[in-house]
Write a protein that holds these residues in place. Structure first.
Motif, PDB file in Angstrom:
ATOM      1  N   GLY A   1       0.845  -1.192   0.000  1.00 31.28           N
ATOM      2  CA  GLY A   1       0.000   0.000   0.000  1.00 31.28           C
ATOM      3  C   GLY A   1       0.875   1.234   0.000  1.00 31.28           C
ATOM      4  O   GLY A   1       2.097   1.163  -0.143  1.00 31.28           O
TER       5      GLY A   1
ATOM      6  N   TYR B   1      -5.437  15.020 -10.034  1.00 31.30           N
ATOM      7  CA  TYR B   1      -4.539  13.988 -10.583  1.00 31.30           C
ATOM      8  C   TYR B   1      -3.328  14.604 -11.250  1.00 31.30           C
ATOM      9  O   TYR B   1      -2.215  14.075 -11.152  1.00 31.30           O
ATOM     10  CB  TYR B   1      -5.339  13.050 -11.502  1.00 31.30           C
ATOM     11  CG  TYR B   1      -6.154  12.103 -10.672  1.00 31.30           C
ATOM     12  CD1 TYR B   1      -7.449  12.414 -10.286  1.00 31.30           C
ATOM     13  CD2 TYR B   1      -5.575  10.941 -10.167  1.00 31.30           C
ATOM     14  CE1 TYR B   1      -8.168  11.567  -9.454  1.00 31.30           C
ATOM     15  CE2 TYR B   1      -6.280  10.098  -9.329  1.00 31.30           C
ATOM     16  CZ  TYR B   1      -7.575  10.425  -8.960  1.00 31.30           C
ATOM     17  OH  TYR B   1      -8.266   9.602  -8.108  1.00 31.30           O
TER      18      TYR B   1
ATOM     19  N   ARG C   1      -1.016  15.355  -8.480  1.00 36.22           N
ATOM     20  CA  ARG C   1      -0.356  14.138  -7.954  1.00 36.22           C
ATOM     21  C   ARG C   1       0.698  13.636  -8.925  1.00 36.22           C
ATOM     22  O   ARG C   1       1.788  13.228  -8.516  1.00 36.22           O
ATOM     23  CB  ARG C   1      -1.392  13.044  -7.681  1.00 36.22           C
ATOM     24  CG  ARG C   1      -2.164  13.313  -6.417  1.00 36.22           C
ATOM     25  CD  ARG C   1      -3.258  12.328  -6.211  1.00 36.22           C
ATOM     26  NE  ARG C   1      -2.751  10.983  -5.951  1.00 36.22           N
ATOM     27  CZ  ARG C   1      -3.529   9.904  -5.980  1.00 36.22           C
ATOM     28  NH1 ARG C   1      -4.809  10.038  -6.315  1.00 36.22           N
ATOM     29  NH2 ARG C   1      -3.041   8.715  -5.718  1.00 36.22           N
TER      30      ARG C   1
ATOM     31  N   ASN D   1      -1.080   0.624  -4.951  1.00 36.24           N
ATOM     32  CA  ASN D   1      -0.503   1.907  -5.349  1.00 36.24           C
ATOM     33  C   ASN D   1      -0.652   2.143  -6.848  1.00 36.24           C
ATOM     34  O   ASN D   1      -0.717   1.206  -7.639  1.00 36.24           O
ATOM     35  CB  ASN D   1       0.975   1.968  -4.950  1.00 36.24           C
ATOM     36  CG  ASN D   1       1.153   1.846  -3.449  1.00 36.24           C
ATOM     37  OD1 ASN D   1       0.204   2.032  -2.688  1.00 36.24           O
ATOM     38  ND2 ASN D   1       2.348   1.493  -3.022  1.00 36.24           N
ATOM     39  N   VAL D   2      -0.699   3.407  -7.191  1.00 39.80           N
ATOM     40  CA  VAL D   2      -0.880   3.804  -8.595  1.00 39.80           C
ATOM     41  C   VAL D   2       0.339   4.585  -9.091  1.00 39.80           C
ATOM     42  O   VAL D   2       0.294   5.183 -10.158  1.00 39.80           O
ATOM     43  CB  VAL D   2      -2.171   4.668  -8.741  1.00 39.80           C
ATOM     44  CG1 VAL D   2      -3.406   3.845  -8.405  1.00 39.80           C
ATOM     45  CG2 VAL D   2      -2.124   5.909  -7.845  1.00 39.80           C
TER      46      VAL D   2
ATOM     47  N   VAL E   1      -8.874   3.168 -10.220  1.00 38.13           N
ATOM     48  CA  VAL E   1     -10.165   2.694  -9.725  1.00 38.13           C
ATOM     49  C   VAL E   1     -10.645   3.674  -8.663  1.00 38.13           C
ATOM     50  O   VAL E   1      -9.985   3.798  -7.607  1.00 38.13           O
ATOM     51  CB  VAL E   1     -10.043   1.282  -9.121  1.00 38.13           C
ATOM     52  CG1 VAL E   1     -11.423   0.813  -8.629  1.00 38.13           C
ATOM     53  CG2 VAL E   1      -9.476   0.300 -10.133  1.00 38.13           C
ATOM     54  N   TRP E   2     -11.723   4.347  -8.888  1.00 35.86           N
ATOM     55  CA  TRP E   2     -12.257   5.282  -7.901  1.00 35.86           C
ATOM     56  C   TRP E   2     -13.151   4.561  -6.905  1.00 35.86           C
ATOM     57  O   TRP E   2     -13.581   3.414  -7.140  1.00 35.86           O
ATOM     58  CB  TRP E   2     -13.040   6.386  -8.631  1.00 35.86           C
ATOM     59  CG  TRP E   2     -12.128   7.424  -9.254  1.00 35.86           C
ATOM     60  CD1 TRP E   2     -10.947   7.898  -8.747  1.00 35.86           C
ATOM     61  CD2 TRP E   2     -12.316   8.108 -10.506  1.00 35.86           C
ATOM     62  NE1 TRP E   2     -10.383   8.820  -9.611  1.00 35.86           N
ATOM     63  CE2 TRP E   2     -11.210   8.995 -10.678  1.00 35.86           C
ATOM     64  CE3 TRP E   2     -13.285   8.099 -11.482  1.00 35.86           C
ATOM     65  CZ2 TRP E   2     -11.070   9.824 -11.784  1.00 35.86           C
ATOM     66  CZ3 TRP E   2     -13.146   8.937 -12.586  1.00 35.86           C
ATOM     67  CH2 TRP E   2     -12.063   9.776 -12.733  1.00 35.86           C
TER      68      TRP E   2
ATOM     69  N   GLU F   1     -16.202   2.218  -7.704  1.00 33.55           N
ATOM     70  CA  GLU F   1     -15.976   1.493  -8.959  1.00 33.55           C
ATOM     71  C   GLU F   1     -15.441   0.099  -8.665  1.00 33.55           C
ATOM     72  O   GLU F   1     -14.684  -0.095  -7.711  1.00 33.55           O
ATOM     73  CB  GLU F   1     -14.966   2.249  -9.829  1.00 33.55           C
ATOM     74  CG  GLU F   1     -15.510   3.568 -10.383  1.00 33.55           C
ATOM     75  CD  GLU F   1     -14.564   4.227 -11.379  1.00 33.55           C
ATOM     76  OE1 GLU F   1     -15.053   4.713 -12.400  1.00 33.55           O
ATOM     77  OE2 GLU F   1     -13.333   4.253 -11.124  1.00 33.55           O
ATOM     78  N   THR F   2     -15.828  -0.839  -9.455  1.00 34.06           N
ATOM     79  CA  THR F   2     -15.328  -2.205  -9.234  1.00 34.06           C
ATOM     80  C   THR F   2     -13.921  -2.331  -9.808  1.00 34.06           C
ATOM     81  O   THR F   2     -13.560  -1.654 -10.767  1.00 34.06           O
ATOM     82  CB  THR F   2     -16.252  -3.226  -9.941  1.00 34.06           C
ATOM     83  OG1 THR F   2     -16.401  -2.812 -11.292  1.00 34.06           O
ATOM     84  CG2 THR F   2     -17.612  -3.294  -9.267  1.00 34.06           C
TER      85      THR F   2
ATOM     86  N   GLY G   1      -5.020  -1.252   5.553  1.00 34.07           N
ATOM     87  CA  GLY G   1      -5.997  -2.349   5.547  1.00 34.07           C
ATOM     88  C   GLY G   1      -7.426  -1.869   5.654  1.00 34.07           C
ATOM     89  O   GLY G   1      -8.284  -2.543   6.225  1.00 34.07           O
ATOM     90  N   LEU G   2      -7.679  -0.671   5.109  1.00 35.13           N
ATOM     91  CA  LEU G   2      -9.018  -0.080   5.242  1.00 35.13           C
ATOM     92  C   LEU G   2      -9.827  -0.105   3.949  1.00 35.13           C
ATOM     93  O   LEU G   2     -11.022   0.108   3.961  1.00 35.13           O
ATOM     94  CB  LEU G   2      -8.899   1.378   5.713  1.00 35.13           C
ATOM     95  CG  LEU G   2      -8.348   1.591   7.128  1.00 35.13           C
ATOM     96  CD1 LEU G   2      -8.148   3.078   7.400  1.00 35.13           C
ATOM     97  CD2 LEU G   2      -9.289   0.959   8.162  1.00 35.13           C
TER      98      LEU G   2
ATOM     99  N   PHE H   1       4.599  -5.332   7.673  1.00 36.89           N
ATOM    100  CA  PHE H   1       5.636  -4.302   7.816  1.00 36.89           C
ATOM    101  C   PHE H   1       4.896  -2.971   7.780  1.00 36.89           C
ATOM    102  O   PHE H   1       4.325  -2.581   6.757  1.00 36.89           O
ATOM    103  CB  PHE H   1       6.630  -4.345   6.658  1.00 36.89           C
ATOM    104  CG  PHE H   1       7.443  -5.614   6.574  1.00 36.89           C
ATOM    105  CD1 PHE H   1       6.906  -6.779   6.050  1.00 36.89           C
ATOM    106  CD2 PHE H   1       8.759  -5.636   7.034  1.00 36.89           C
ATOM    107  CE1 PHE H   1       7.651  -7.956   5.968  1.00 36.89           C
ATOM    108  CE2 PHE H   1       9.523  -6.818   6.961  1.00 36.89           C
ATOM    109  CZ  PHE H   1       8.962  -7.970   6.435  1.00 36.89           C
TER     110      PHE H   1
ATOM    111  N   GLU I   1       3.113   1.756  11.906  1.00 40.11           N
ATOM    112  CA  GLU I   1       2.165   1.771  13.044  1.00 40.11           C
ATOM    113  C   GLU I   1       1.405   0.447  13.088  1.00 40.11           C
ATOM    114  O   GLU I   1       1.507  -0.368  12.169  1.00 40.11           O
ATOM    115  CB  GLU I   1       1.164   2.927  12.830  1.00 40.11           C
ATOM    116  CG  GLU I   1       1.807   4.297  12.799  1.00 40.11           C
ATOM    117  CD  GLU I   1       0.893   5.341  12.109  1.00 40.11           C
ATOM    118  OE1 GLU I   1       1.298   6.503  12.034  1.00 40.11           O
ATOM    119  OE2 GLU I   1      -0.209   4.952  11.642  1.00 40.11           O
TER     120      GLU I   1
ATOM    121  N   ARG J   1       9.935   1.890   9.471  1.00 44.48           N
ATOM    122  CA  ARG J   1       9.792   2.343   8.086  1.00 44.48           C
ATOM    123  C   ARG J   1      10.186   1.183   7.163  1.00 44.48           C
ATOM    124  O   ARG J   1      11.265   0.599   7.312  1.00 44.48           O
ATOM    125  CB  ARG J   1      10.684   3.564   7.837  1.00 44.48           C
ATOM    126  CG  ARG J   1      10.435   4.710   8.825  1.00 44.48           C
ATOM    127  CD  ARG J   1      11.247   5.947   8.471  1.00 44.48           C
ATOM    128  NE  ARG J   1      10.676   6.579   7.270  1.00 44.48           N
ATOM    129  CZ  ARG J   1       9.726   7.527   7.337  1.00 44.48           C
ATOM    130  NH1 ARG J   1       9.265   7.918   8.510  1.00 44.48           N
ATOM    131  NH2 ARG J   1       9.231   8.050   6.243  1.00 44.48           N
ATOM    132  N   ALA J   2       9.368   0.898   6.191  1.00 44.40           N
ATOM    133  CA  ALA J   2       9.616  -0.260   5.320  1.00 44.40           C
ATOM    134  C   ALA J   2      10.952  -0.150   4.603  1.00 44.40           C
ATOM    135  O   ALA J   2      11.605  -1.178   4.364  1.00 44.40           O
ATOM    136  CB  ALA J   2       8.487  -0.388   4.303  1.00 44.40           C
TER     137      ALA J   2
END
Ligand code: BV8
Length: 242
Positions: free
Chosen positions: A13, A57, A60, A92-93, A148-149, A152-153, A179-180, A201, A204, A219-220
Motif C-alpha cells: 500500500g 490527478y 499528484r 498503489n498507482v 479505480v475510484w 468502482e469495481t 488495511g481499510l 511491515f 504503526e 519504516r519499510a
C-alpha cells in the motif's frame, strides 16, 4: 529433483512509497486529511467537475513524477528475482514497483501514468505534463485517469489473480497498508484462512495487526531490507528459492 518453489505474495500500500516522498492517504500528511475522497476520487466527482478532479490527478502526477523507488521497492524486486513463485499485488498507482524492476505487478487500483477513454475504453500510457484533461485522439472521447475510484469495481481479472495468489500462498508480506480499503483489505484474511503466514511491515499498528503472525514495526525502507538480509543469511523462511 528441483524442489517446487513455495508460492508467496507481497501486498503493498501507500506506506511502501512514503519513503520515496509519495504522500499516503490516511497518515499524518495523508491526502484524505486535506481533501474529501468523495470530492476527488469517485466517478460522480469526475462527472460533476472533471476539471477539478483532473487538477487533483495532475497535481499528484507532478508531485510524484520525480519520486524514485526506495530500498523497500528495491527489496521487493530483489525477492522477485530470487523467487519464481511470487506474486506482487499493489494498491498503489505510482508505478514505483515497476521503476524498481518488479515485473507482472498486479496494480489493483490502476496507474496514475495510464489514461482511459471515457467513450471507447481504450487505455494508453501517458506521462506528459497535462494541465487540462486530454482527449483520446482516435475517437475524440474525454480521457480520465486509469485508476479505480471509490464505488468502482476493480478489474475482475486482476482481482481474481490476486485472490488466487493469496489463497495459494504459504506466506504473505503486507507492506505499508492501513488495511481499510476493500476488496484489497480482504486479501490477508483470505490468505490466512487458506493457511498462509502473515508478516506485516508497517510504521504503526493497523486494523490488520491483531490478526497477523508477525508485525515488524518501522519504516519499510529500513525494515524490509533488514528482514530480507536475515532471511537470505539464515535461509530460515519457507521461501525456497525458485
Ligand atoms: C469496490 C486509486 C465494489 C485512486 C484507490 C460505499 C460506497 C462505495 C464503496 C464502498 C462504500 N463503503 C465501502 C466501500 C468499498 C470501498 C472502500 O473500501 N471504502 C473504504 C474507505 C471503507 N471500496 C471501493 O469503493 C472499491 N470498489 O468496492 O467496488 C462496490 C461498488 C459500489 C459499492 C460498493 C462496492 C474501490 C477501492 C479503490 C479506491 N481507489 N486508489 C487514487 O489513488 O486516486 S484507494 C486508495 O487507498 C489508494 O489506492 C491506496 O493505496 C488505498 C489503500 O490505502 P493504503 O494503501 O493502505 O494507504 P493508507 O494511506 O491508507 O495507509 C498507509 C499505511 O502505510 C498506513 O498504515 C501507515 O501507517 C503506513 N506507513 C506510512 N509510512 C510508512 C508506512 N509503513 C511502512 N513504512 C513507512 N515509511
Amino acid at each position: 529433483m528441483a524442489s517446487t518453489p513455495t508460492p508467496f505474495v507481497i501486498l503493498t500500500g501507500a506506506g511502501i512509497s512514503a519513503d520515496s516522498r509519495v504522500p499516503t492517504f490516511r497518515g499524518r500528511d495523508g491526502f484524505w486529511n486535506t481533501y474529501r475522497v468523495e470530492e476527488l476520487a469517485t466517478p460522480q466527482a469526475f462527472n460533476n467537475d472533471p476539471d477539478l478532479v483532473w487538477s487533483f490527478y495532475h497535481w499528484r502526477r507532478e508531485r510524484i513524477r520525480s519520486c524514485q523507488p526506495n530500498p523497500a521497492h528495491e527489496t521487493v524486486a530483489a525477492i522477485q528475482q530470487t523467487h519464481s513463485a511470487i506474486t506482487i499485488i499493489t494498491q498503489n498507482v505510482d508505478g514505483l514497483h515497476q521503476a524498481a524492476g518488479s515485473v507482472n505487478t498486479l496494480e489493483l487500483h490502476g496507474s496514475l501514468w495510464r489514461m482511459r477513454c471515457c467513450i471507447c475504453g481504450n487505455r494508453w500510457e501517458d506521462r506528459k505534463s497535462r494541465t487540462s484533461i486530454p482527449s483520446y485522439p482516435f475517437c475524440g472521447g474525454r480521457a480520465r485517469p486509469d485508476v479505480v475510484w471509490f464505488g468502482e469495481t476493480l478489474d475482475a481479472t486482476l482481482l481474481q489473480a490476486a485472490v488466487e495468489a493469496s489463497i495459494s500462498a504459504a506466506c504473505m508480506l503486507i507492506i505499508g497498508t492501513s488495511g481499510l480499503v476493500y476488496p484489497a483489505a480482504s486479501l490477508p484474511g483470505e490468505a490466512q484462512r487458506a493457511g498462509a503466514t502473515l508478516i506485516e511491515f508497517n510504521r504503526e499498528e493497523t486494523t490488520l495487526t491483531p490478526g497477523v503472525d508477525i508485525h515488524i514495526a518501522g519504516r519499510a525502507a529500513e525494515t524490509l531490507p533488514r528482514w530480507w538480509a536475515q532471511q537470505r543469511q539464515h535461509q530460515s523462511v519457507s521461501l525456497d528459492e525458485g
